[in-house]
Design an enzyme around this catalytic site. Structure first.
Site, PDB file in Angstrom:
ATOM      1  N   GLY A  41     -75.536  18.368  28.503  1.00  0.00           N
ATOM      2  CA  GLY A  41     -74.326  18.986  27.981  1.00  0.00           C
ATOM      3  C   GLY A  41     -74.580  19.574  26.603  1.00  0.00           C
ATOM      4  O   GLY A  41     -75.465  19.128  25.864  1.00  0.00           O
ATOM      5  N   CYS A  42     -73.788  20.582  26.266  1.00  0.00           N
ATOM      6  CA  CYS A  42     -73.991  21.284  24.997  1.00  0.00           C
ATOM      7  C   CYS A  42     -73.753  20.352  23.814  1.00  0.00           C
ATOM      8  O   CYS A  42     -74.562  20.278  22.888  1.00  0.00           O
ATOM      9  CB  CYS A  42     -73.094  22.508  24.925  1.00  0.00           C
ATOM     10  SG  CYS A  42     -71.350  22.213  25.293  1.00  0.00           S
TER      11      CYS A  42
END
Lengths: 346, 346, 346, 346
Positions: free
Chosen positions: C159-160
């Site tokens: 995930g970012c």
């Protein structure tokens, strides 16, 4: 290259360091960042993206040093990109060309864009100190002058607004589609076109949510548009505006059509003019916007013709720092050295 | 008022609740937020700023209820502001005026801006269901029609672009300064002009850093500008653009001057036209920008004349939600009831 | 690849078409643009920049077609990038891996980021339909798992927010620098992190000039950060915010230091952790900002230690669509196939 | 007032000219615009909105003149608002108070916010030249000190960040809800908080799309927050960030709760603290954002408690130029003279 710390200079350096055939051998600065030798990834951290691992050692060319023609010549460049205003360019160009084995030059300033010194003097408000070079300088708009670039010693890179306006105007002017009435070009530009210098109107709080017109009847790109599109200067009105964004130019050009010109003739004029162009794309019937071209070397053009067939509105879009400056400069460099026009630009 | 949850409706409600002489007696919504009675400070928290302490109780008018003409009439308003599109306005206006003691109306839509139904039908693409009211409707631009507003039963509030363009054009047209060539109005607007509806091109990521032209040769404000400035429609080109900002219109209008017109005559035409205007300010020789007028009911106008004296460029700026919509609506309401034009607007 | 019309998908496609060793053989879409075969330069004009002259013909892979596992397998890809949410990913991954000669997979969703299905089920609110693959999936953060990527059949792209937080936390956690108190990560993200879907809070007028916190105590990246940094979940607070910009994540992480830990030990922990990392750069003592990393695959990390030596604040920055999604996916792909980690990424 | 050309000064002037009971009798400037007498609607066109028709004559107070204490005293003001930095404030306050009939003062700078000179000297890096006035100065946060303001001769207007943080912290600290662990306040501010001065990082191109942390462990509002919320300084970490927007502060404050504190006790603490507050609004369970408070004098506060009940995250939002500066200054002025707290502020 000279002027690496400016916005156009950074864009050029970023592309040069990943160019498959070119090598950046000297990075010089005339302004901020030019006070001593420093690695350019320290001065301009975003540029380091292009130079590999942060711990890697950099070649000498990647140190930024204060710019002088002598130091530049010492690096023995094949071509020098001048990313500085017209005043220093007027000093550097003759100095570089006077060398025993002079480099070729791409000058991003307005110093050598007119064929007559008088025009420069009137619009730039200062004498031209190297008029003998004006005849030789090739106006670096590949869409029009591609063949001449291959042999050019001095290339004068177009102004950002001029490229946007000429993309709309030149095909119509050279094909006889233009009617005799006045042409109006209403152009909108992001703030990077004004450079890194600090100004009240470029303070974030002053520009966010704002928009203004400036330079009415007196912007220097007006005669440049006229000269290189083939439109008589007295028939052109050019008005730039400042947009609340960082980059991009959108130009809306209002063109009278000659009597009897058809939509097909207009489309054919654009198609023929840009049939060989790598970086000018026809979007009609869709109109371009800034996002279509941001961070690319493309200039997009679309248009609509009025129901009565007498007026055409062309909308052109480009990234003022790329096709409007550094990208087109590199495109010119590619053509000067026989590389693919797109090398380093995709 | 109807349409309180839209952008214009919110601006109007914010000013009404602090108006020294008016009272908001009914806040109705036709769209989002209209599905049940709710305090409008809960639907629109920013509006609560105008209603005093958060714990205070609110009068009935500050509950938002789904709008119907019957419910509106039940509140016995002296004036109804319709902040909805032209389709519902065409239903509401006749329904309200058919009441035994009808309220006066300020309609912010485009339903009643033309004197002929045919013009409406051509540009709005639908029949006009209440053509009998067109002759009666007063175009609510106080700069031009102030006297007629005092007695008006139905006021048609001008379009945002139309107010910006007409501020530039009307003084020149009525004073004989206009030359016979075409007029071009290149206008730039913030995104709130497109309303709260969700659209791909209004997604933040799509609009930030973007700019585009739209509606070439077919925007509905074109005939409105022509009709109320006095310019023949066939001599007007109007092109709107979408700016990467939320509010404000900057219109750049290119005007041919009649032969022999002097700078002094131009200045006199503007001064005379706006001598009594509360909210139109002449900024010449300075040009206005969006910040000068944001969040105010002012429309600013500046201009420059070309060196050869044949062309004038006028730049006008206004806040599309205030002078371009809700503010002007309230200004009209003030004039209808004999209040100070600026009541609630400073 | 699947999901080419989303923001991450576009970033990936743009890099794939100019990758020196990879070739895009199938561009499929599950949502908008997926309703029929179309050249992707027509659906996504900005992507056309990477495909050469506008008149050029495109290979079959550059037509966007509605995605199905069967159609994808028919293109015989070596690797499939899944740029879709976790629900479709849970269907696609088993379907692809069940093929006789299955492609390798880089899944950009959250479907395979946890080692236990129960954690997924608690935070994603749905059962995990392919728990048998969780043990095999390699968490695609090259800074930590580079060696395992070479042989991975299924890579779960981080995930970012998790990449931003773990860049700050993992070196400290694995080196014993972390004190026993709670860690707080306050992260700020641009709007593209929320995708292209239309939402009220992503309307330009709603987000320009705005900032808000969301997902307090319940964002799905919280357990992902804990699991892959080595921090116990109960000691982590993670709060995301929405910034009025399009791209980039800035994470400010407040870390208690273990008693006696020195500034030198902290610096050594970061240097050792990232000595081999291509795309994580240490900026300390300078702190990174979004511009340093925008449009690049770099994640920058800087930090300061409190005067009393008991707390460290780390600031990390990355581009959520590049190092936070598509760029890291391609980096993983490069490592899976033995290419240079930076191929297509500079 | 002094400092009318700064951002806070403009906001104050705009509200003073439409205040029902106050009159602006002297507008002085210490910086730009201060070089000669000019009507302030010419220096600051947006302010003219508040002064009526553009042709109207202005009273003497609306001319901006270079500021001196003697000239200010000559205008015989009842109260002087000092919208200047702490250095000039340290000169002006004693000079004004030494007059035979001294005006009352609202000082917007940080000069008189601490009770001990030593704290000022440590955090502002200069000696305090008027320590004898520190005991007398009332910290102008009406939510806490309303009663003392009525008689105050010298009011020290709070810092923008301090108001945002204290709105979250003070109710918890005074009610015993705070646990013994550290408090972290992660605050995000628009660019107007940095003033009108030109700086590289405030150039539009540098800030658009950017975000950064600054002043780690050393911002001057840190001890101000501690002193006026009642939190020991050593338990507070305060980190400001620069947002890519013009105005507003969003502060996310991470607070350890004392063992056994319930959600009801927390809510009661906030409700009691702000029961009489005109301009602090509780939004919980909703969280505030910048748009809820932009251009208003409101400070909004919402919060969530962690599932285990040991941590609270409070989010506060205010407009840094209004409740964070000029609006609160006017609110203080209203209370000093017995006006409604909201006079001129709605």
């Amino acid at each position: 290259m000279l002027g690496i710390t400016g916005y156009a200079g950074q864009e050029l350096a970023r592309r040069l360091v990943r160019h498959p055939q070119a090598q950046l051998v000297a990075a010089q600065s005339s302004g901020r960042g030019g006070e001593g030798a420093r690695r350019f990834d320290q001065v301009l951290p975003s540029l380091a993206a292009a130079t590999g691992a942060s711990s890697g050692s950099l070649p000498a060319g990647l140190e930024i040093v204060p710019g002088t023609p002598a130091a530049m010549l010492a690096a023995r460049p094949d071509v020098v990109f001048l990313c500085v205003p017209h005043e220093p360019a007027l000093e550097w160009v003759p100095a570089l060309l006077a060398a025993p084995q002079p480099p070729r030059i791409v000058d991003l300033s307005g110093a050598f864009r007119f064929s007559e010194a008088a025009l420069f003097e009137r619009w730039y408000g200062m004498p031209h100190s190297a008029p003998q070079l004006l005849a030789e300088a090739v106006y670096g708009w590949p869409e029009k002058n591609r063949a001449r670039l291959a042999r050019a010693r001095l290339v004068s890179n177009p102004g950002c607004y001029a490229t946007a306006a000429n993309t709309a105007l030149w095909p119509l002017a050279q094909s006889g589609c233009l009617g005799p009435e006045a042409v109006i070009c209403d152009a909108k530009s992001g703030a990077s076109g004004a450079g890194r210098g600090l100004r009240d109107d470029l303070h974030f709080v002053e520009l966010e949510g704002n928009c203004s017109a400036y330079g009415l009847f007196q912007h220097r790109h007006t005669p440049e548009i006229a000269q290189h599109s083939g439109l008589p200067l007295e028939r052109l009105t050019f008005t730039p505006h400042l947009l609340p964004t960082s980059r991009g130019i959108l130009a809306t050009t209002y063109v009278p059509l000659a009597a009897g010109v058809t939509a097909e003739q207009v489309a054919a004029a654009y198609r023929m003019a840009y049939a060989e162009a790598w970086f000018t794309r026809i979007t009609a019937p869709r109109l371009p916007d800034l996002h279509s071209v941001a961070h690319t070397n493309f200039c997009d053009v679309g248009w609509k013709i009025s129901p009565d067939g007498r007026q055409l509105i062309a909308v052109t879009a480009l990234d003022n720092l790329v096709k409007g400056a550094a990208g087109q400069a590199l495109e010119n460099g590619n053509l000067m050295f026989g590389f693919s026009p797109a090398a380093g630009l995709l």
